[in-house]
Design a protein around this motif. Sequence first.
Motif, PDB file in Angstrom:
ATOM      1  N   LYS B  21      54.639 -25.168  47.562  1.00 56.40           N
ATOM      2  CA  LYS B  21      53.799 -26.337  47.872  1.00 56.40           C
ATOM      3  C   LYS B  21      53.187 -26.806  46.568  1.00 56.40           C
ATOM      4  CE  LYS B  21      49.504 -23.742  48.290  1.00 56.40           C
ATOM      5  NZ  LYS B  21      48.299 -23.427  49.003  1.00 56.40           N
ATOM      6  N   THR B  22      52.677 -28.035  46.560  1.00 56.41           N
ATOM      7  CA  THR B  22      51.791 -28.414  45.464  1.00 56.41           C
ATOM      8  C   THR B  22      50.550 -29.055  46.070  1.00 56.41           C
ATOM      9  OG1 THR B  22      51.574 -29.624  43.397  1.00 56.41           O
ATOM     10  CG2 THR B  22      53.115 -30.553  44.990  1.00 56.41           C
ATOM     11  N   CYS B  23      49.783 -29.772  45.253  1.00 54.73           N
ATOM     12  CA  CYS B  23      48.440 -30.140  45.716  1.00 54.73           C
ATOM     13  C   CYS B  23      48.411 -31.520  46.367  1.00 54.73           C
ATOM     14  CB  CYS B  23      47.436 -30.040  44.571  1.00 54.73           C
ATOM     15  SG  CYS B  23      47.795 -31.109  43.162  1.00 54.73           S
ATOM     16  N   GLN B  24      47.335 -31.766  47.076  1.00 54.12           N
ATOM     17  CA  GLN B  24      47.184 -32.993  47.876  1.00 54.12           C
ATOM     18  C   GLN B  24      47.420 -34.304  47.122  1.00 54.12           C
ATOM     19  OE1 GLN B  24      44.552 -33.844  51.002  1.00 54.12           O
ATOM     20  NE2 GLN B  24      43.578 -31.831  51.009  1.00 54.12           N
ATOM     21  N   PRO B  25      46.833 -34.464  45.931  1.00 53.53           N
ATOM     22  CA  PRO B  25      46.892 -35.802  45.324  1.00 53.53           C
ATOM     23  C   PRO B  25      48.299 -36.388  45.161  1.00 53.53           C
ATOM     24  CG  PRO B  25      45.238 -34.493  44.226  1.00 53.53           C
ATOM     25  CD  PRO B  25      45.951 -33.565  45.172  1.00 53.53           C
ATOM     26  N   ILE B  26      49.299 -35.572  44.902  1.00 54.44           N
ATOM     27  CA  ILE B  26      50.637 -36.148  44.705  1.00 54.44           C
ATOM     28  C   ILE B  26      51.149 -36.762  46.009  1.00 54.44           C
ATOM     29  CG2 ILE B  26      52.030 -34.070  45.165  1.00 54.44           C
ATOM     30  CD1 ILE B  26      53.881 -34.946  42.887  1.00 54.44           C
ATOM     31  N   GLY B  27      50.809 -36.137  47.129  1.00 57.72           N
ATOM     32  CA  GLY B  27      51.205 -36.691  48.425  1.00 57.72           C
ATOM     33  C   GLY B  27      50.504 -38.012  48.674  1.00 57.72           C
ATOM     34  N   VAL B 143      51.537 -32.216  51.456  1.00 56.23           N
ATOM     35  CA  VAL B 143      51.785 -32.837  52.765  1.00 56.23           C
ATOM     36  C   VAL B 143      50.457 -33.308  53.361  1.00 56.23           C
ATOM     37  CG1 VAL B 143      52.748 -32.498  55.066  1.00 56.23           C
ATOM     38  CG2 VAL B 143      53.800 -31.354  53.097  1.00 56.23           C
ATOM     39  N   THR B 144      49.424 -32.489  53.190  1.00 58.03           N
ATOM     40  CA  THR B 144      48.083 -32.862  53.651  1.00 58.03           C
ATOM     41  C   THR B 144      47.624 -34.144  52.945  1.00 58.03           C
ATOM     42  OG1 THR B 144      47.710 -30.475  53.549  1.00 58.03           O
ATOM     43  CG2 THR B 144      45.836 -31.844  54.151  1.00 58.03           C
ATOM     44  N   GLY B 145      47.910 -34.228  51.657  1.00 54.56           N
ATOM     45  CA  GLY B 145      47.510 -35.397  50.884  1.00 54.56           C
ATOM     46  C   GLY B 145      48.209 -36.650  51.381  1.00 54.56           C
ATOM     47  N   PHE B 146      49.484 -36.505  51.728  1.00 51.53           N
ATOM     48  CA  PHE B 146      50.234 -37.640  52.272  1.00 51.53           C
ATOM     49  C   PHE B 146      49.585 -38.092  53.584  1.00 51.53           C
ATOM     50  CE2 PHE B 146      53.516 -39.741  54.674  1.00 51.53           C
ATOM     51  CZ  PHE B 146      54.239 -40.448  53.730  1.00 51.53           C
ATOM     52  N   SER B 147      49.290 -37.101  54.425  1.00 49.30           N
ATOM     53  CA  SER B 147      48.668 -37.389  55.713  1.00 49.30           C
ATOM     54  C   SER B 147      47.305 -38.054  55.516  1.00 49.30           C
ATOM     55  CB  SER B 147      48.530 -36.071  56.492  1.00 49.30           C
ATOM     56  OG  SER B 147      47.658 -36.222  57.576  1.00 49.30           O
ATOM     57  N   ASN B 148      46.518 -37.531  54.575  1.00 47.66           N
ATOM     58  CA  ASN B 148      45.180 -38.080  54.372  1.00 47.66           C
ATOM     59  C   ASN B 148      45.205 -39.511  53.849  1.00 47.66           C
ATOM     60  OD1 ASN B 148      43.600 -36.016  55.369  1.00 47.66           O
ATOM     61  ND2 ASN B 148      43.548 -34.906  53.432  1.00 47.66           N
ATOM     62  N   MET B 149      46.160 -39.812  52.965  1.00 46.37           N
ATOM     63  CA  MET B 149      46.229 -41.192  52.480  1.00 46.37           C
ATOM     64  C   MET B 149      46.705 -42.115  53.601  1.00 46.37           C
ATOM     65  SD  MET B 149      45.598 -43.519  50.337  1.00 46.37           S
ATOM     66  CE  MET B 149      45.125 -42.834  48.759  1.00 46.37           C
ATOM     67  N   THR B 150      47.618 -41.640  54.442  1.00 45.60           N
ATOM     68  CA  THR B 150      48.052 -42.450  55.593  1.00 45.60           C
ATOM     69  C   THR B 150      46.855 -42.704  56.510  1.00 45.60           C
ATOM     70  OG1 THR B 150      50.179 -41.303  55.442  1.00 45.60           O
ATOM     71  CG2 THR B 150      49.825 -42.655  57.381  1.00 45.60           C
ATOM     72  N   LYS B 151      46.046 -41.685  56.665  1.00 41.20           N
ATOM     73  CA  LYS B 151      44.834 -41.823  57.480  1.00 41.20           C
ATOM     74  C   LYS B 151      43.871 -42.827  56.828  1.00 41.20           C
ATOM     75  CE  LYS B 151      41.435 -38.627  59.466  1.00 41.20           C
ATOM     76  NZ  LYS B 151      41.116 -37.178  59.478  1.00 41.20           N
ATOM     77  N   PRO B 343      49.696 -24.308  54.229  1.00 40.59           N
ATOM     78  CA  PRO B 343      49.069 -23.365  55.154  1.00 40.59           C
ATOM     79  C   PRO B 343      49.219 -23.805  56.605  1.00 40.59           C
ATOM     80  CG  PRO B 343      47.437 -24.398  53.693  1.00 40.59           C
ATOM     81  CD  PRO B 343      48.765 -24.920  53.282  1.00 40.59           C
ATOM     82  N   ASN B 344      49.232 -22.839  57.494  1.00 37.58           N
ATOM     83  CA  ASN B 344      49.450 -23.130  58.914  1.00 37.58           C
ATOM     84  C   ASN B 344      48.432 -24.141  59.419  1.00 37.58           C
ATOM     85  OD1 ASN B 344      51.321 -22.430  60.910  1.00 37.58           O
ATOM     86  ND2 ASN B 344      49.774 -21.265  62.009  1.00 37.58           N
ATOM     87  N   THR B 345      47.169 -23.842  59.215  1.00 32.00           N
ATOM     88  CA  THR B 345      46.137 -24.814  59.548  1.00 32.00           C
ATOM     89  C   THR B 345      45.231 -24.896  58.343  1.00 32.00           C
ATOM     90  OG1 THR B 345      44.828 -23.034  60.484  1.00 32.00           O
ATOM     91  CG2 THR B 345      46.048 -24.401  62.018  1.00 32.00           C
ATOM     92  N   SER B 346      44.630 -26.013  58.155  1.00 33.15           N
ATOM     93  CA  SER B 346      43.735 -26.104  57.019  1.00 33.15           C
ATOM     94  C   SER B 346      42.630 -27.075  57.325  1.00 33.15           C
ATOM     95  CB  SER B 346      44.490 -26.540  55.774  1.00 33.15           C
ATOM     96  OG  SER B 346      44.838 -27.892  55.883  1.00 33.15           O
ATOM     97  N   LEU B 347      41.567 -26.942  56.565  1.00 30.69           N
ATOM     98  CA  LEU B 347      40.483 -27.908  56.652  1.00 30.69           C
ATOM     99  C   LEU B 347      41.005 -29.259  56.182  1.00 30.69           C
ATOM    100  CD1 LEU B 347      37.829 -25.791  54.767  1.00 30.69           C
ATOM    101  CD2 LEU B 347      37.687 -26.444  57.178  1.00 30.69           C
ATOM    102  N   GLY B 348      40.354 -30.279  56.636  1.00 32.17           N
ATOM    103  CA  GLY B 348      40.536 -31.582  56.020  1.00 32.17           C
ATOM    104  C   GLY B 348      41.869 -32.254  56.234  1.00 32.17           C
ATOM    105  N   GLY B 349      42.488 -32.096  57.379  1.00 34.00           N
ATOM    106  CA  GLY B 349      43.684 -32.907  57.635  1.00 34.00           C
ATOM    107  C   GLY B 349      44.805 -32.119  58.264  1.00 34.00           C
ATOM    108  N   ALA B 350      46.017 -32.657  58.120  1.00 34.87           N
ATOM    109  CA  ALA B 350      47.264 -32.064  58.581  1.00 34.87           C
ATOM    110  C   ALA B 350      47.119 -30.982  59.643  1.00 34.87           C
ATOM    111  CB  ALA B 350      48.042 -31.518  57.397  1.00 34.87           C
ATOM    112  N   GLN B 351      47.203 -31.409  60.862  1.00 37.15           N
ATOM    113  CA  GLN B 351      47.101 -30.465  61.966  1.00 37.15           C
ATOM    114  C   GLN B 351      48.488 -30.055  62.405  1.00 37.15           C
ATOM    115  OE1 GLN B 351      43.909 -29.593  62.860  1.00 37.15           O
ATOM    116  NE2 GLN B 351      43.481 -30.893  61.094  1.00 37.15           N
ATOM    117  N   GLY B 352      48.714 -28.771  62.501  1.00 40.34           N
ATOM    118  CA  GLY B 352      50.008 -28.339  62.996  1.00 40.34           C
ATOM    119  C   GLY B 352      49.985 -26.854  63.246  1.00 40.34           C
ATOM    120  N   ASN B 353      51.078 -26.365  63.769  1.00 43.31           N
ATOM    121  CA  ASN B 353      51.202 -24.928  63.939  1.00 43.31           C
ATOM    122  C   ASN B 353      52.640 -24.517  63.669  1.00 43.31           C
ATOM    123  OD1 ASN B 353      50.943 -22.246  64.480  1.00 43.31           O
ATOM    124  ND2 ASN B 353      49.733 -22.557  66.354  1.00 43.31           N
TER     125      ASN B 353
END
Lengths: 538, 461
Positions: B21-27, B143-151, B343-353
């Motif tokens: 994985k890498t970090c949110q900002p690139i997403g 992936v979380t970063g991508f989701s957060n920017m879409t949000k 991560p499976n679940t994380s704070l601040g976005g991207a909900q999944g299991n």
Amino acid sequence: MLNHNTLDEILNKYPAKEKRNRKKHILIKNITQENQEIEANTRTIPGIISSRGCAFAGCKGVVLGPLKDVVNIVHGPIGCGYYAWLTRRNKGVSKAPMKNFLPYCVSTDMQESDIVFGGEKKLARTIDEVVQIFQPQAITISATCPVGLIGDDIQAVARSAREKYGINVTAYSCEGYKGVSQSAGHHIANNGLTEHVIGAGDMEEAPQKYTVNILGEYNIGGDGWVIKKMLEELGYHIQAVMTGDGSFEELSNAHVAELNLVQCHRSINYIASMLEVKYGTPWLKINFIGIRSTVEALRSLALYFGERELIERTEDYITRELARIEPQLLPYRRICAGKTAFCYVGGSRGHHYQGLYEELGIETILAGYVFAHRDDYEGRQVIPNIKSDSDSKNIPDLHVAPDENRFRLKLSPERAAELKDKIALSTYAGMIQDMKDGSVIVDDLNHFETEELIRILKPDIFSSGIKDKYVVQKMGIPSKQLHNYDYSGPYAGFEGALNFARDVAMSFASPTWNYIEPPWAHRPLLEGTLVKGDMENA
Amino acid sequence: MLDSTPREIIARTGAVINPAKTCQPIGAMYAALGIHRCLPHSHGSQGCCAYHRSHLTRHFREPVMASTSSFTEGASVFGGSANLKTAIKNVFTLYNPDVIAVHTTCLSETIGDDIPSIIKSAAIPPGKMVIHANTPSYQGSHVTGFSNMTKGMVNYLAEASLENKREQVNILPGFLNPGDMREIKRLTALMGVPFIMFPDTSGSLDSPMSGQFNMFPKGGARVEAIRDSGNSSLTLALGEYAASDPAYQLERKCLVPAVVLRTPIGIQATDALIMALRQHFVAEVPDEIEEERGQLVDIMTDLHYHFHGKKVAIFGDPDIVASLTEMVLSLGMKPVHLLTGTPNTSLGGAQGNFEATVTAMLEDAGLAGRVKAGGDLFELHQWIKNEPVDLLIGNTYGKYIARAEDIPLVRVGFPILDRGVHSYLPVVGYRGALRLMEMIDNALQDRVDRDARDEDLELIM
């Protein structure tokens, strides 16, 4: 050619404050004017799209990363470690039992709780795991932005790991916000290596005659290997390369060398200067990129040691190599002759490649550095005049003193004075003096200026890095990456010059550029022939 | 290669080694490039922006334009407000985008810069916009970063301006290549359903060679379209990690019902997409799609003996790995190691299991395997050493493991840095499944050919 009026027209598109700033970073070479000044190593303007990176990239990415038997731990969220992993083509090979950790990326992957409660414990656990899994002789820890902000004491963690495991563990506070570019990180890495690594070994004497270190050579695409092979053939012994294909083992004994060769002045001049003070080892600025530069480097090196047999052997070698290379270059020269180039790279290559371009018949009409200082442009004599600012003051200068046991003057003052007239001993003359009248020098060339200057100067080839590459190629101009050589190389030495010639000629000769315009672009949709009588009926 | 990776696995609580994985900002940067005439802006040190631009450029082989606040030590101490305001002024003056999409970094998040209030006090020319998303690098993944920017697009742009919802679907494609986004749009158009896709990087990160550089290419979701997404009657979120959170946000904000589907890779996930469109919009599936599906099944049955029982390890982004797992199961393969770095679940976005989803797929197929979210490639390699596989599917970083263990690698996902074309051609939809099958088949059969003795080399396979 760019004149001051055209330059002003470009600059007028900036807001007033930014115009004043950028104006000082752009220079038109004027041979009638002595000591032309350029501003460099100052803050990047927010929002102006620049190619610069950060202190972490300069420290871990450039200087520390290539050390192959060292585990480089990145302390921070995952991104920084991830991006500095295998992306720079610093090749390395280890012979057993030496290990090779280059394909590994180790990060503490800080999470929110580490930011809130501190990451020192996680860093200590990471070191424990690294020791258990990899059993390295040396570990480095590089800090990323949040580490300094939350106040993690990585130096203390490194100290206690040194005590716990008895191995060399060093920490580098190279948070990305330090300084104004990668350059700050080079300095931080130079300080740490000088203080804790070089001299940590127990060698007291050079193992053989003509022992040298090569500084600021990162073995991109195997450049270092070409240089090493060439020098070994001539009878030199390479103690350490900093840091391409370098190892902790060799580096820790770098103090025994008789001379330090400096390839990339920007990233490693601090070590070169400090080793001169600490161990009495002079440094020689050389450039193994380009045929004439390589010849000059080999001659200077032979002259430094000064033994007739070595000088003769060097001349024989040069004659042989030139005879071998020159005929092979001809077909490439025919393709390249008369072309023009922009050469905008890093902190040394913007200068280093100009000679090689010239040897192919390509004129460098614009050059610049991403993160260099004034001395890289104007020469080291300006160093005392460079004003320090709040950003540069944040990077501590390491003050070294002569080593009580190991300082040994390698050159008598008389001999040094005599050599200084002939070779670049402990000095660097910079880029500007090598450039032609009317050529353009731009520091921290940004996207806006790139577009404008290409429009005006219309280079045939643009050499820089990956972020500009496709911007320029969309304009139909080939772009040659000089950070990573477009995954080719080596480009150093005689052999490398051939590779470079082949690659540059290929970028002109490739048939792929011929298809940009579709066949229907300039042909009318409806075509007909004029039949007699049509005009009358119309 | 990777000689220091031991077979014996020790539990680690500190080091991540060879991340998946890498970090949110690139997403966030990538997502923002899916808005037409938008310039992503990284609020942090300039190194982040340089790394992200370089990495995206290497994957897409396209210009990736983005600006940065270029924090210095001073800004890190006193806050980045002045830097962001200067940046906004300079970006609009010099580059003239319609939208600036600001994302944060670990630096600006740690010092707690309040982006909305900085934006409010910035000089923004009339008709222009600045939107933002918080993307701390110490939560989730790219992936979380991508989701957060879409949000962020939903937060700033989506509006429910009509009393009744329109017969149109919002498609949130998730972190996919432009070629995939094109394919999803093609299928939706064939279904005859009007759609709004955002972000949409087709035409933006696969722009044609014209001899001219356009900072803002033709592609990207139009701001008006994203605004109108609040009037749609349905949102399809393709991928629970990359797309569900913004879809639910749109549901909350504009009362557009959200349905979360898997990334349409493989026959089942593509069927699910087509069925969702068919049932909601009462749209008949056209012959063209039925024909494509039939061709895919034809090849699946024709070639099943190339695939059946082959053991495979898959790593990458969670939505992609889940769908690929489903796909290889549909071919009769045995996915034994399934890993994502997110991560499976994380704070601040991207909900999944991820772990539950993929484990359930394996259980349905009567298989057992190792499934892990928040894992790394060092561990995946160790799994493979302990239980070898016939094939590895993942991004370019897999090539080191593939070489160390001498197993074929099929490159799918992000990033692919050592091969070209991949971002132009889809892996989604029935056509994409056909392409993936060809890639996997070639890899497996090339290996059979390579390993065959002379007398065993087959002309026909």
